[in-house]
Design an enzyme around this catalytic site. Structure first.
Site, PDB file in Angstrom:
ATOM      1  N   ASN A 196       0.841  -1.186   0.000  1.00 57.34           N
ATOM      2  CA  ASN A 196       0.000   0.000   0.000  1.00 57.34           C
ATOM      3  C   ASN A 196       0.875   1.235   0.000  1.00 57.34           C
ATOM      4  O   ASN A 196       2.038   1.187   0.385  1.00 57.34           O
ATOM      5  CB  ASN A 196      -0.984  -0.009   1.178  1.00 57.34           C
ATOM      6  CG  ASN A 196      -0.372  -0.600   2.422  1.00 57.34           C
ATOM      7  OD1 ASN A 196       0.490   0.010   3.032  1.00 57.34           O
ATOM      8  ND2 ASN A 196      -0.779  -1.809   2.778  1.00 57.34           N
TER       9      ASN A 196
ATOM     10  N   THR B 222      -8.258  -1.019   0.392  1.00 52.50           N
ATOM     11  CA  THR B 222      -8.053  -2.418   0.752  1.00 52.50           C
ATOM     12  C   THR B 222      -8.403  -3.341  -0.413  1.00 52.50           C
ATOM     13  O   THR B 222      -9.322  -3.068  -1.189  1.00 52.50           O
ATOM     14  CB  THR B 222      -8.887  -2.789   2.005  1.00 52.50           C
ATOM     15  OG1 THR B 222      -8.497  -4.085   2.438  1.00 52.50           O
ATOM     16  CG2 THR B 222     -10.375  -2.761   1.748  1.00 52.50           C
TER      17      THR B 222
ATOM     18  N   GLU C  17      -3.785  -1.203   6.880  1.00 51.58           N
ATOM     19  CA  GLU C  17      -2.602  -0.572   7.457  1.00 51.58           C
ATOM     20  C   GLU C  17      -2.669   0.956   7.416  1.00 51.58           C
ATOM     21  O   GLU C  17      -1.664   1.631   7.614  1.00 51.58           O
ATOM     22  CB  GLU C  17      -1.328  -1.048   6.744  1.00 51.58           C
ATOM     23  CG  GLU C  17      -0.893  -2.421   7.169  1.00 51.58           C
ATOM     24  CD  GLU C  17      -1.072  -3.436   6.060  1.00 51.58           C
ATOM     25  OE1 GLU C  17      -1.623  -3.081   5.010  1.00 51.58           O
ATOM     26  OE2 GLU C  17      -0.671  -4.592   6.260  1.00 51.58           O
TER      27      GLU C  17
ATOM     28  N   HIS D 293       4.722   0.909   1.465  1.00 47.27           N
ATOM     29  CA  HIS D 293       4.804  -0.313   2.267  1.00 47.27           C
ATOM     30  C   HIS D 293       4.583  -1.498   1.337  1.00 47.27           C
ATOM     31  O   HIS D 293       3.499  -1.674   0.803  1.00 47.27           O
ATOM     32  CB  HIS D 293       3.726  -0.266   3.352  1.00 47.27           C
ATOM     33  CG  HIS D 293       3.628  -1.519   4.152  1.00 47.27           C
ATOM     34  ND1 HIS D 293       2.458  -1.892   4.762  1.00 47.27           N
ATOM     35  CD2 HIS D 293       4.529  -2.482   4.452  1.00 47.27           C
ATOM     36  CE1 HIS D 293       2.651  -3.036   5.398  1.00 47.27           C
ATOM     37  NE2 HIS D 293       3.903  -3.410   5.216  1.00 47.27           N
TER      38      HIS D 293
END
Length: 118
Positions: free
Chosen positions: A32, A46, A76, A95
């Site tokens: 992400n 998501t 996250e 990430h």
């Protein structure tokens, strides 16, 4: 007409996400990316592959990680918000769970001397 600051941030975030995917730094719906946009944070939603992120389909969260607008954010989102709160000089978070980063994290556990530092 030039794009607004938020629209430009959306386009750049989507381009960065697709670039990560096309370079093999993420796969499936893993990973992400987020970026500061004024007082809010744009973050990938998501369950969406970074290879398919579209500028108009990003999630919007506040500095505390609360969902404000758009599709449900990555689970996250709180991590992205926490990093950006802790680092006012940073404007984005990437990430991923790429093969390369997973390999380095394994090396660090086995060989502490190769730990990556800032």
């Amino acid at each position: 007409m030039s794009p607004t600051g938020e629209q430009r941030s959306r386009e750049e975030l989507a381009n960065a996400a697709r670039s990560l995917f096309s370079r093999g730094l993420t796969h499936g719906s893993t990973g992400n990316v987020s970026v500061r946009s004024g007082e809010q944070i744009l973050v990938t939603p998501t369950g969406v592959s970074l290879g398919r992120v579209e500028p108009d389909a990003l999630s919007v969260i506040d500095a505390a990680g609360r969902h404000i607008d758009g599709p449900a954010p990555t689970k996250e989102a709180f991590l992205h918000a926490a990093v950006l709160r802790a680092r006012p000089d940073a404007n984005a978070v990437v990430h991923t769970h790429s093969t390369y980063s997973a390999a380095v994290s394994d090396l660090e556990a086995r060989y502490p001397a190769v730990a990556v530092t800032r």
